[in-house]
Motif scaffolding. Structure first.
Motif, PDB file in Angstrom:
ATOM      1  N   ARG A  67       0.822  -1.218   0.000  1.00  0.00           N
ATOM      2  CA  ARG A  67       0.000   0.000   0.000  1.00  0.00           C
ATOM      3  C   ARG A  67       0.848   1.255   0.000  1.00  0.00           C
ATOM      4  NH1 ARG A  67      -1.065   4.343   0.002  1.00  0.00           N
ATOM      5  NH2 ARG A  67      -2.852   5.504   0.844  1.00  0.00           N
ATOM      6  N   TRP A  68       1.880   1.311   0.853  1.00  0.00           N
ATOM      7  CA  TRP A  68       2.708   2.514   0.909  1.00  0.00           C
ATOM      8  C   TRP A  68       3.514   2.697  -0.367  1.00  0.00           C
ATOM      9  CZ3 TRP A  68       0.124   4.989   3.967  1.00  0.00           C
ATOM     10  CH2 TRP A  68      -0.233   4.555   5.244  1.00  0.00           C
ATOM     11  N   LYS A  69       3.924   1.590  -0.977  1.00  0.00           N
ATOM     12  CA  LYS A  69       4.653   1.689  -2.247  1.00  0.00           C
ATOM     13  C   LYS A  69       3.750   2.220  -3.348  1.00  0.00           C
ATOM     14  CE  LYS A  69       8.327   1.033  -4.786  1.00  0.00           C
ATOM     15  NZ  LYS A  69       9.547   1.853  -4.566  1.00  0.00           N
ATOM     16  N   LEU A  70       2.543   1.702  -3.427  1.00  0.00           N
ATOM     17  CA  LEU A  70       1.586   2.207  -4.414  1.00  0.00           C
ATOM     18  C   LEU A  70       1.279   3.683  -4.175  1.00  0.00           C
ATOM     19  CD1 LEU A  70      -1.044  -0.659  -4.778  1.00  0.00           C
ATOM     20  CD2 LEU A  70       0.494   0.219  -6.553  1.00  0.00           C
ATOM     21  N   GLY A  71       1.096   4.027  -2.900  1.00  0.00           N
ATOM     22  CA  GLY A  71       0.818   5.424  -2.580  1.00  0.00           C
ATOM     23  C   GLY A  71       1.923   6.347  -3.028  1.00  0.00           C
ATOM     24  N   ALA A  72       3.167   5.897  -2.854  1.00  0.00           N
ATOM     25  CA  ALA A  72       4.303   6.711  -3.284  1.00  0.00           C
ATOM     26  C   ALA A  72       4.361   6.821  -4.808  1.00  0.00           C
ATOM     27  CB  ALA A  72       5.599   6.109  -2.748  1.00  0.00           C
ATOM     28  N   LEU A  73       4.138   5.709  -5.488  1.00  0.00           N
ATOM     29  CA  LEU A  73       4.204   5.706  -6.947  1.00  0.00           C
ATOM     30  C   LEU A  73       3.097   6.536  -7.585  1.00  0.00           C
ATOM     31  CD1 LEU A  73       5.081   1.946  -7.637  1.00  0.00           C
ATOM     32  CD2 LEU A  73       6.584   3.925  -7.955  1.00  0.00           C
ATOM     33  N   LEU A  74       1.891   6.459  -7.003  1.00  0.00           N
ATOM     34  CA  LEU A  74       0.725   7.127  -7.583  1.00  0.00           C
ATOM     35  C   LEU A  74       0.441   8.491  -6.959  1.00  0.00           C
ATOM     36  CD1 LEU A  74      -1.614   4.008  -7.832  1.00  0.00           C
ATOM     37  CD2 LEU A  74      -0.208   5.026  -9.640  1.00  0.00           C
ATOM     38  N   GLY A  75       1.238   8.868  -5.970  1.00  0.00           N
ATOM     39  CA  GLY A  75       1.078  10.183  -5.365  1.00  0.00           C
ATOM     40  C   GLY A  75      -0.156  10.329  -4.502  1.00  0.00           C
ATOM     41  N   TRP A  76      -0.581   9.237  -3.853  1.00  0.00           N
ATOM     42  CA  TRP A  76      -1.793   9.282  -3.037  1.00  0.00           C
ATOM     43  C   TRP A  76      -1.599   9.977  -1.696  1.00  0.00           C
ATOM     44  CZ3 TRP A  76      -3.491   3.457  -3.602  1.00  0.00           C
ATOM     45  CH2 TRP A  76      -4.012   3.255  -4.883  1.00  0.00           C
ATOM     46  N   ASP A  77      -0.381  10.036  -1.201  1.00  0.00           N
ATOM     47  CA  ASP A  77      -0.151  10.434   0.184  1.00  0.00           C
ATOM     48  C   ASP A  77       0.603  11.754   0.320  1.00  0.00           C
ATOM     49  OD1 ASP A  77      -1.337   7.986   1.103  1.00  0.00           O
ATOM     50  OD2 ASP A  77       0.524   6.974   0.524  1.00  0.00           O
ATOM     51  N   LYS A  78       0.490  12.608  -0.675  1.00  0.00           N
ATOM     52  CA  LYS A  78       1.157  13.903  -0.591  1.00  0.00           C
ATOM     53  C   LYS A  78       0.487  14.785   0.467  1.00  0.00           C
ATOM     54  CE  LYS A  78       2.563  13.888  -5.460  1.00  0.00           C
ATOM     55  NZ  LYS A  78       2.423  14.563  -6.782  1.00  0.00           N
ATOM     56  N   PRO A  79       1.258  15.609   1.162  1.00  0.00           N
ATOM     57  CA  PRO A  79       0.666  16.476   2.194  1.00  0.00           C
ATOM     58  C   PRO A  79      -0.491  17.321   1.684  1.00  0.00           C
ATOM     59  CG  PRO A  79       3.057  16.493   2.357  1.00  0.00           C
ATOM     60  CD  PRO A  79       2.732  15.726   1.108  1.00  0.00           C
ATOM     61  N   ALA A  80      -0.440  17.735   0.442  1.00  0.00           N
ATOM     62  CA  ALA A  80      -1.506  18.566  -0.115  1.00  0.00           C
ATOM     63  C   ALA A  80      -2.826  17.822  -0.217  1.00  0.00           C
ATOM     64  CB  ALA A  80      -1.102  19.090  -1.495  1.00  0.00           C
ATOM     65  N   ASP A  81      -2.774  16.497  -0.197  1.00  0.00           N
ATOM     66  CA  ASP A  81      -3.996  15.697  -0.281  1.00  0.00           C
ATOM     67  C   ASP A  81      -4.490  15.235   1.087  1.00  0.00           C
ATOM     68  OD1 ASP A  81      -4.322  15.630  -3.131  1.00  0.00           O
ATOM     69  OD2 ASP A  81      -2.581  14.298  -3.217  1.00  0.00           O
ATOM     70  N   GLY A  82      -3.808  15.668   2.136  1.00  0.00           N
ATOM     71  CA  GLY A  82      -4.159  15.223   3.476  1.00  0.00           C
ATOM     72  C   GLY A  82      -4.980  16.239   4.249  1.00  0.00           C
ATOM     73  N   LEU A  83      -4.966  16.103   5.575  1.00  0.00           N
ATOM     74  CA  LEU A  83      -5.698  17.013   6.445  1.00  0.00           C
ATOM     75  C   LEU A  83      -5.117  18.417   6.347  1.00  0.00           C
ATOM     76  CD1 LEU A  83      -5.922  14.719   9.602  1.00  0.00           C
ATOM     77  CD2 LEU A  83      -7.728  15.168   7.930  1.00  0.00           C
ATOM     78  N   GLY A  84      -5.990  19.394   6.236  1.00  0.00           N
ATOM     79  CA  GLY A  84      -5.532  20.762   6.089  1.00  0.00           C
ATOM     80  C   GLY A  84      -5.140  21.104   4.671  1.00  0.00           C
ATOM     81  N   GLY A  85      -5.181  20.101   3.777  1.00  0.00           N
ATOM     82  CA  GLY A  85      -4.888  20.314   2.371  1.00  0.00           C
ATOM     83  C   GLY A  85      -6.143  20.074   1.555  1.00  0.00           C
ATOM     84  N   ARG A  86      -6.302  18.815   1.101  1.00  0.00           N
ATOM     85  CA  ARG A  86      -7.495  18.467   0.325  1.00  0.00           C
ATOM     86  C   ARG A  86      -8.760  18.589   1.161  1.00  0.00           C
ATOM     87  NH1 ARG A  86     -10.792  14.266  -0.637  1.00  0.00           N
ATOM     88  NH2 ARG A  86      -9.698  12.798   0.720  1.00  0.00           N
ATOM     89  N   VAL A  87      -8.676  18.238   2.438  1.00  0.00           N
ATOM     90  CA  VAL A  87      -9.852  18.315   3.313  1.00  0.00           C
ATOM     91  C   VAL A  87      -9.497  19.020   4.620  1.00  0.00           C
ATOM     92  CG1 VAL A  87     -10.914  16.230   2.374  1.00  0.00           C
ATOM     93  CG2 VAL A  87      -9.364  16.043   4.318  1.00  0.00           C
ATOM     94  N   PRO A  88     -10.434  19.790   5.188  1.00  0.00           N
ATOM     95  CA  PRO A  88     -10.193  20.374   6.507  1.00  0.00           C
ATOM     96  C   PRO A  88     -10.348  19.303   7.581  1.00  0.00           C
ATOM     97  CG  PRO A  88     -12.385  20.946   5.739  1.00  0.00           C
ATOM     98  CD  PRO A  88     -11.715  20.230   4.604  1.00  0.00           C
ATOM     99  N   SER A  89      -9.708  19.518   8.715  1.00  0.00           N
ATOM    100  CA  SER A  89      -9.824  18.583   9.828  1.00  0.00           C
ATOM    101  C   SER A  89     -11.224  18.623  10.429  1.00  0.00           C
ATOM    102  CB  SER A  89      -8.802  18.918  10.912  1.00  0.00           C
ATOM    103  OG  SER A  89      -9.044  18.165  12.083  1.00  0.00           O
ATOM    104  N   LEU A  90     -11.672  17.479  10.902  1.00  0.00           N
ATOM    105  CA  LEU A  90     -12.955  17.414  11.599  1.00  0.00           C
ATOM    106  C   LEU A  90     -12.939  18.200  12.899  1.00  0.00           C
ATOM    107  CD1 LEU A  90     -13.848  13.650  11.045  1.00  0.00           C
ATOM    108  CD2 LEU A  90     -14.970  15.623  10.011  1.00  0.00           C
ATOM    109  N   ARG A  91     -11.772  18.520  13.392  1.00  0.00           N
ATOM    110  CA  ARG A  91     -11.695  19.352  14.600  1.00  0.00           C
ATOM    111  C   ARG A  91     -12.366  20.697  14.365  1.00  0.00           C
ATOM    112  NH1 ARG A  91      -7.932  17.895  18.523  1.00  0.00           N
ATOM    113  NH2 ARG A  91      -7.439  20.063  18.967  1.00  0.00           N
ATOM    114  N   ASP A  92     -12.406  21.144  13.102  1.00  0.00           N
ATOM    115  CA  ASP A  92     -13.067  22.413  12.793  1.00  0.00           C
ATOM    116  C   ASP A  92     -14.582  22.332  12.963  1.00  0.00           C
ATOM    117  OD1 ASP A  92     -10.553  23.334  12.123  1.00  0.00           O
ATOM    118  OD2 ASP A  92     -10.835  23.058   9.963  1.00  0.00           O
TER     119      ASP A  92
END
Length: 201
Positions: A67-92
């Motif tokens: 999973r982590w290898k695929l994520g790296a190859l396909l760009g699934w786990d970039k910071p811009a796609d994470g919390l505060g990037g693609r989606v706001p945190s539920l804490r908001d």
């Protein structure tokens, strides 16, 4: 043991107030027998043991590595796609009383952040290009009415479009047949070891 979704949705959890647009993907009973105040002990076990449950199974280690290898190859786990990037945190979304009592975002996990913790709930979140996910740990009374309690784990997700929907379908058999059973066995072993070393039960 896997439970029906209603085992989560029928309980008056606070997570329902902030995650109505997420769907309940899985609900599992945790092998963590204890008393009414033991959620804090389970939270501490999780915070100290992220990765240990998965590491107990070679097959699960392989699945996570893929999973982590695929994520790296396909760009699934970039910071811009994470919390505060693609989606706001539920804490908001937290209501004032939960916001006032919410813990910090640290959870001990490299991928999950704490949203809030109460006496009987712990909610964490993660996000990448495929999904915005919630790990909800609840502390519930045993059904036999004898006064015991145990943990219950629910996975809630909001897939990101067609990619997210296909991703969830693709990983479903691996989650049910490999990842979660191995994880639950590890949680149970760690819980029993903690009880044997003198931790409160």
């Amino acid at each position: 043991m896997r439970l029906p979704r209603t085992a989560h949705t029928d309980r008056p959890w606070r997570i329902h107030e902030i995650a109505g647009d997420f769907r309940v993907e899985d609900v599992w009973e945790l092998p963590t027998p204890g008393g009414p105040d033991d959620l804090a002990r389970l939270v501490e076990q999780f915070e100290k043991g992220w990765g240990q449950h998965e590491a107990a199974s070679p097959a699960v280690r392989v699945l996570f590595a893929v999973r982590w290898k695929l994520g790296a190859l396909l760009g699934w786990d970039k910071p811009a796609d994470g919390l505060g990037g693609r989606v706001p945190s539920l804490r908001d979304r937290l209501p004032e009383d939960l916001r006032a009592n919410a813990r910090g975002s640290a959870s001990g996990s490299p991928t999950f952040s704490t949203v809030y913790q109460t006496h009987d709930e712990w909610a964490l979140e993660t996000a990448n290009r495929t999904v915005h996910g919630i790990l909800h740990i609840g502390w519930v009374p045993d059904e036999d009415g004898a006064g015991g309690y145990h943990g219950r784990m629910a996975i809630l997700v909001k897939p990101n479009g067609l990619l997210g929907a296909l991703y969830m379908v693709g990983i479903k058999p691996f989650r049910h047949l490999g990842v979660y059973p191995a994880m639950l066995r590890g949680i149970g072993r760690a819980w029993q070891a903690g009880a044997g070393s003198g931790a409160a039960a």
